[in-house]
Design a protein around this motif. Structure first.
Motif, PDB file in Angstrom:
ATOM      1  N   LEU A   1       4.476  64.541  14.904  1.00 21.34           N
ATOM      2  CA  LEU A   1       5.340  64.736  16.058  1.00 21.34           C
ATOM      3  C   LEU A   1       5.721  66.206  16.219  1.00 21.34           C
ATOM      4  O   LEU A   1       5.822  66.709  17.339  1.00 21.34           O
ATOM      5  CB  LEU A   1       6.591  63.870  15.926  1.00 21.34           C
ATOM      6  CG  LEU A   1       6.391  62.373  16.183  1.00 21.34           C
ATOM      7  CD1 LEU A   1       7.612  61.581  15.753  1.00 21.34           C
ATOM      8  CD2 LEU A   1       6.072  62.125  17.661  1.00 21.34           C
ATOM      9  N   ARG A   2       5.910  66.887  15.099  1.00 23.10           N
ATOM     10  CA  ARG A   2       6.233  68.314  15.169  1.00 23.10           C
ATOM     11  C   ARG A   2       5.112  69.074  15.878  1.00 23.10           C
ATOM     12  O   ARG A   2       5.363  69.893  16.767  1.00 23.10           O
ATOM     13  CB  ARG A   2       6.457  68.879  13.765  1.00 23.10           C
ATOM     14  CG  ARG A   2       6.803  70.367  13.758  1.00 23.10           C
ATOM     15  CD  ARG A   2       6.734  70.927  12.340  1.00 23.10           C
ATOM     16  NE  ARG A   2       7.765  70.369  11.502  1.00 23.10           N
ATOM     17  CZ  ARG A   2       9.001  70.855  11.389  1.00 23.10           C
ATOM     18  NH1 ARG A   2       9.333  71.931  12.075  1.00 23.10           N
ATOM     19  NH2 ARG A   2       9.873  70.296  10.588  1.00 23.10           N
ATOM     20  N   GLN A   3       3.864  68.797  15.483  1.00 19.86           N
ATOM     21  CA  GLN A   3       2.742  69.491  16.117  1.00 19.86           C
ATOM     22  C   GLN A   3       2.587  69.060  17.571  1.00 19.86           C
ATOM     23  O   GLN A   3       2.268  69.881  18.441  1.00 19.86           O
ATOM     24  CB  GLN A   3       1.447  69.215  15.355  1.00 19.86           C
ATOM     25  CG  GLN A   3       0.249  69.961  15.951  1.00 19.86           C
ATOM     26  CD  GLN A   3      -1.066  69.610  15.298  1.00 19.86           C
ATOM     27  OE1 GLN A   3      -1.096  69.103  14.185  1.00 19.86           O
ATOM     28  NE2 GLN A   3      -2.158  69.861  15.999  1.00 19.86           N
ATOM     29  N   ALA A   4       2.818  67.769  17.854  1.00 17.42           N
ATOM     30  CA  ALA A   4       2.681  67.278  19.225  1.00 17.42           C
ATOM     31  C   ALA A   4       3.619  68.029  20.163  1.00 17.42           C
ATOM     32  O   ALA A   4       3.236  68.415  21.275  1.00 17.42           O
ATOM     33  CB  ALA A   4       2.965  65.781  19.274  1.00 17.42           C
ATOM     34  N   VAL A   5       4.861  68.245  19.728  1.00 16.06           N
ATOM     35  CA  VAL A   5       5.826  68.972  20.551  1.00 16.06           C
ATOM     36  C   VAL A   5       5.451  70.443  20.628  1.00 16.06           C
ATOM     37  O   VAL A   5       5.555  71.074  21.688  1.00 16.06           O
ATOM     38  CB  VAL A   5       7.248  68.785  19.994  1.00 16.06           C
ATOM     39  CG1 VAL A   5       8.242  69.673  20.733  1.00 16.06           C
ATOM     40  CG2 VAL A   5       7.674  67.317  20.103  1.00 16.06           C
ATOM     41  N   ALA A   6       4.986  71.010  19.522  1.00 14.69           N
ATOM     42  CA  ALA A   6       4.584  72.415  19.523  1.00 14.69           C
ATOM     43  C   ALA A   6       3.415  72.652  20.475  1.00 14.69           C
ATOM     44  O   ALA A   6       3.369  73.677  21.170  1.00 14.69           O
ATOM     45  CB  ALA A   6       4.218  72.850  18.112  1.00 14.69           C
ATOM     46  N   ASP A   7       2.473  71.705  20.535  1.00 11.53           N
ATOM     47  CA  ASP A   7       1.314  71.856  21.412  1.00 11.53           C
ATOM     48  C   ASP A   7       1.706  71.872  22.882  1.00 11.53           C
ATOM     49  O   ASP A   7       0.963  72.401  23.721  1.00 11.53           O
ATOM     50  CB  ASP A   7       0.315  70.717  21.172  1.00 11.53           C
ATOM     51  CG  ASP A   7      -0.415  70.862  19.837  1.00 11.53           C
ATOM     52  OD1 ASP A   7      -0.318  71.943  19.226  1.00 11.53           O
ATOM     53  OD2 ASP A   7      -1.071  69.887  19.410  1.00 11.53           O
ATOM     54  N   LEU A   8       2.856  71.310  23.208  1.00 11.62           N
ATOM     55  CA  LEU A   8       3.298  71.279  24.599  1.00 11.62           C
ATOM     56  C   LEU A   8       3.703  72.659  25.120  1.00 11.62           C
ATOM     57  O   LEU A   8       4.011  72.793  26.307  1.00 11.62           O
ATOM     58  CB  LEU A   8       4.467  70.306  24.760  1.00 11.62           C
ATOM     59  CG  LEU A   8       4.117  68.820  24.624  1.00 11.62           C
ATOM     60  CD1 LEU A   8       5.372  67.962  24.624  1.00 11.62           C
ATOM     61  CD2 LEU A   8       3.181  68.388  25.753  1.00 11.62           C
ATOM     62  N   ARG A   9       3.696  73.654  24.265  1.00 15.09           N
ATOM     63  CA  ARG A   9       4.007  75.008  24.734  1.00 15.09           C
ATOM     64  C   ARG A   9       2.950  75.494  25.718  1.00 15.09           C
ATOM     65  O   ARG A   9       3.183  76.471  26.448  1.00 15.09           O
ATOM     66  CB  ARG A   9       4.101  75.976  23.557  1.00 15.09           C
ATOM     67  CG  ARG A   9       2.793  76.219  22.816  1.00 15.09           C
ATOM     68  CD  ARG A   9       2.990  77.100  21.587  1.00 15.09           C
ATOM     69  NE  ARG A   9       1.750  77.375  20.878  1.00 15.09           N
ATOM     70  CZ  ARG A   9       1.224  76.563  19.966  1.00 15.09           C
ATOM     71  NH1 ARG A   9       1.837  75.426  19.652  1.00 15.09           N
ATOM     72  NH2 ARG A   9       0.095  76.886  19.351  1.00 15.09           N
ATOM     73  N   HIS A  10       1.795  74.817  25.766  1.00 14.19           N
ATOM     74  CA  HIS A  10       0.747  75.171  26.723  1.00 14.19           C
ATOM     75  C   HIS A  10       0.855  74.356  28.012  1.00 14.19           C
ATOM     76  O   HIS A  10       0.066  74.581  28.945  1.00 14.19           O
ATOM     77  CB  HIS A  10      -0.635  74.934  26.101  1.00 14.19           C
ATOM     78  CG  HIS A  10      -0.858  75.669  24.812  1.00 14.19           C
ATOM     79  ND1 HIS A  10      -0.856  77.043  24.729  1.00 14.19           N
ATOM     80  CD2 HIS A  10      -1.069  75.206  23.542  1.00 14.19           C
ATOM     81  CE1 HIS A  10      -1.075  77.411  23.465  1.00 14.19           C
ATOM     82  NE2 HIS A  10      -1.192  76.317  22.731  1.00 14.19           N
ATOM     83  N   ALA A  11       1.791  73.417  28.062  1.00 17.05           N
ATOM     84  CA  ALA A  11       1.874  72.507  29.210  1.00 17.05           C
ATOM     85  C   ALA A  11       2.731  73.073  30.325  1.00 17.05           C
ATOM     86  O   ALA A  11       3.773  73.671  30.087  1.00 17.05           O
ATOM     87  CB  ALA A  11       2.447  71.159  28.749  1.00 17.05           C
ATOM     88  N   ARG A  12       2.266  72.850  31.554  1.00 13.93           N
ATOM     89  CA  ARG A  12       3.066  73.177  32.724  1.00 13.93           C
ATOM     90  C   ARG A  12       3.493  71.873  33.392  1.00 13.93           C
ATOM     91  O   ARG A  12       2.896  70.823  33.149  1.00 13.93           O
ATOM     92  CB  ARG A  12       2.280  74.049  33.705  1.00 13.93           C
ATOM     93  CG  ARG A  12       1.916  75.416  33.127  1.00 13.93           C
ATOM     94  CD  ARG A  12       1.470  76.362  34.227  1.00 13.93           C
ATOM     95  NE  ARG A  12       2.509  76.610  35.208  1.00 13.93           N
ATOM     96  CZ  ARG A  12       3.497  77.484  35.065  1.00 13.93           C
ATOM     97  NH1 ARG A  12       3.597  78.206  33.949  1.00 13.93           N
ATOM     98  NH2 ARG A  12       4.390  77.665  36.017  1.00 13.93           N
ATOM     99  N   LEU A  13       4.501  71.933  34.217  1.00 17.16           N
ATOM    100  CA  LEU A  13       5.003  70.745  34.891  1.00 17.16           C
ATOM    101  C   LEU A  13       4.275  70.527  36.204  1.00 17.16           C
ATOM    102  O   LEU A  13       3.914  71.477  36.904  1.00 17.16           O
ATOM    103  CB  LEU A  13       6.502  70.874  35.150  1.00 17.16           C
ATOM    104  CG  LEU A  13       7.408  71.119  33.937  1.00 17.16           C
ATOM    105  CD1 LEU A  13       8.870  71.034  34.354  1.00 17.16           C
ATOM    106  CD2 LEU A  13       7.118  70.141  32.810  1.00 17.16           C
ATOM    107  N   ALA A  14       4.081  69.260  36.544  1.00 15.07           N
ATOM    108  CA  ALA A  14       3.455  68.912  37.816  1.00 15.07           C
ATOM    109  C   ALA A  14       4.494  68.753  38.916  1.00 15.07           C
ATOM    110  O   ALA A  14       4.150  68.718  40.102  1.00 15.07           O
ATOM    111  CB  ALA A  14       2.652  67.611  37.668  1.00 15.07           C
ATOM    112  N   ALA A  15       5.759  68.623  38.531  1.00 13.90           N
ATOM    113  CA  ALA A  15       6.851  68.469  39.492  1.00 13.90           C
ATOM    114  C   ALA A  15       8.145  68.903  38.822  1.00 13.90           C
ATOM    115  O   ALA A  15       8.228  68.995  37.592  1.00 13.90           O
ATOM    116  CB  ALA A  15       6.949  67.022  39.967  1.00 13.90           C
ATOM    117  N   ALA A  16       9.144  69.152  39.618  1.00 10.28           N
ATOM    118  CA  ALA A  16      10.450  69.505  39.065  1.00 10.28           C
ATOM    119  C   ALA A  16      11.047  68.296  38.362  1.00 10.28           C
ATOM    120  O   ALA A  16      10.837  67.152  38.782  1.00 10.28           O
ATOM    121  CB  ALA A  16      11.380  69.962  40.180  1.00 10.28           C
TER     122      ALA A  16
END
Length: 504
Positions: free
Chosen positions: A160-175
């Protein structure tokens, strides 16, 4: 008959009934509770080589377990029982949501708190992410989406730690809060939030605060579908009209789809939600909040859905599917019933599993249901197979007659001949981009070739065979045109007439 049609028919029948004479007190009495023989009859009518291999069922009413049972067999040929461990996939989200709600009731966090207040490591590549609340995670309105973060096609995290860390590359599709986009990483973050705020690993927190108090002694949660669980056997897929045992691929599922349980244990979970009372794990108010719609679509709650039933009884439900299994659970608030259904197969269409659930719901209303419908997954498989064979046969004939086709096109303009060849090239990009095309149907949910190879391998094979056949015809006709061109070039020199053919 699909679910929508079945519900429309049921609604029409109910409307006609309501136009009739007023019901007498005797006829208005509550229908009898479904008996085990009736439940077994509904399930077994949907088992067999052309249908479902194995199914487990749990039925409760007002917090009391009425029936649990297993039917059919697992991938090893062993009988499925009420104690057979099975994956429930996205039904797991309701467990994660409850674990979060426990922390809310303990005063450790608030549903409308920004996630970053309790989990600073949550830092997607979008400045709007700071406005994502805990509730946004649980009702899938955070703005995160498969369209901007295709988690199924990316390397799978191992914690879970890595899963959340990997989201640093994610952008949002909506507000945040503006749109409902079902997205598994929402629940990865929620599960990480549970273990950070509680100070206990997520699996341990669920075991200590949820499974043990509810006496769900055969239930565990895993981080990846490949993680071993005693007694757990992978399920089935369908190919060429036959059901085959398959292996679950690598897929990170902590918090989103990792619970493995039995019908006996899942009955205890349903009992919690049909008792409508404060329990050892959560207050009555907290349980109701979990099931109250809060997403912008007006339906999704916190790990539960409130679908439009098209005139049928009101339902609070959630489906779930792994690559080789399917599960669904339904609460019927108007009658106090709760039903869970687990199948050890993932078919091209989930209508077969839905048909079983629809008939189980009918039993709670005193009806025998619609009976076993056509085995839609089997029919879909055979239809795809017939299409593939037809395409291959037609392509073989066209390839064999390529020289004749080339002679007929000898006097045609080259651009016209080229246009005649284009349709045979079209199936190739159709096959290459098949997952992207299907994402248009799934509302943007991430589709991969691995997923297709499990959900509907026959369709994938049909698309591949169609593309290969198109290339075969294209190659044969192109070769015939080139040969004909060379033959013409080797003919008489310009200006010299060919000798007149003599007819003998």
């Amino acid at each position: 008959m699909n679910v929508l049609t079945r519900r429309l028919v049921s609604g029409a029948a109910a409307a006609v009934f309501c136009l009739g004479p007023a019901a007498s007190p005797a006829s208005a009495a509550a229908p009898p509770r479904p008996d085990p023989a009736a439940i077994a009859g509904v399930v077994r009518a949907n088992l067999g080589p052309a249908r479902l291999p194995g199914v487990a069922v749990a039925l409760v009413k007002d917090g009391r377990v009425l029936h649990t049972g297993g039917y059919g067999h697992d991938a090893r040929g062993e009988p499925v029982t009420s104690r057979t461990p099975m994956r429930i996939a996205s039904l797991s989200k309701s467990f994660t949501a409850l674990a979060v709600m426990q922390l809310v009731e303990a005063g450790r966090l608030g549903l409308d708190d920004p996630v970053v207040r309790h989990l600073p490591e949550f830092a997607p590549a979008d400045p709007r992410a700071g406005r994502i609340t805990v509730r946004h995670l649980l009702d899938h309105s955070s703005g995160m989406s498969d369209t901007t973060y295709p988690e199924a096609t990316l390397p799978q995290p191992d914690s879970l730690r890595q899963a959340v860390a990997d989201l640093r590359h994610a952008r949002l599709a909506a507000a945040p809060g503006m749109r409902h986009d079902y997205h598994n990483p929402n629940y990865w973050v929620a599960a990480r939030l549970v273990e950070v705020v509680s100070g206990v690993p997520f699996a341990g927190q669920l075991d200590r605060r949820v499974f043990t108090p509810l006496r769900m002694t055969s239930t565990v949660t895993v981080g990846n579908w490949r993680d071993p669980v005693p007694g757990l056997v992978d399920g089935h897929n369908r190919f060429l009209g036959l059901t085959w045992p398959r292996t679950e691929p690598d897929r990170f599922v902590a918090g989103s789809a990792g619970v493995v349980t039995t019908a006996d244990d899942l009955a205890r979970w349903l009992a919690l939600h049909t008792r409508d009372a404060t329990s050892a794990v959560l207050s009555r108010r907290g349980l109701r909040e979990l099931r109250r719609p809060s997403a912008p679509d007006g339906r999704y709650a916190l790990g539960w859905d409130n679908p439009d039933t098209y005139g049928g009884p009101r339902q609070i439900t959630h489906p779930g599917s792994s690559f080789t299994s399917t599960a669904t659970m339904v609460l019927l608030p108007d009658t106090g019933y709760g039903i869970a259904l687990m199948s050890n197969s993932r078919m091209p269409l989930e209508a077969d599993v839905e048909a079983v659930m629809e008939d189980l719901i009918a039993l709670t209303r005193g009806s025998s249901g619609a009976g076993a419908p056509l085995p839609l997954a089997f029919v879909a498989d055979l239809t795809a197979l017939a299409a593939a064979l037809s395409v291959a046969a037609a392509g073989a004939v066209r390839a064999r007659r390529a020289r004749l086709w080339a002679r007929r096109r000898a006097g045609a303009a080259r651009w016209r001949t080229a246009l005649r060849l284009v349709p045979y090239l079209v199936p190739l990009p159709g096959f290459v981009f098949l997952p992207r095309l299907l994402e248009l149907v799934t509302g943007g949910r991430d589709v991969t070739f691995v997923l297709l190879s499990h959900i509907w391998l026959t369709l994938l094979a049909t698309a591949g065979l169609t593309a290969a056949t198109g290339l075969l015809v294209l190659a044969a006709r192109t070769r015939a045109l080139l040969r004909q061109g060379r033959a013409g070039h080797r003919g008489s020199p310009p200006g010299r007439a060919q000798p007149e053919a003599r007819v003998s």
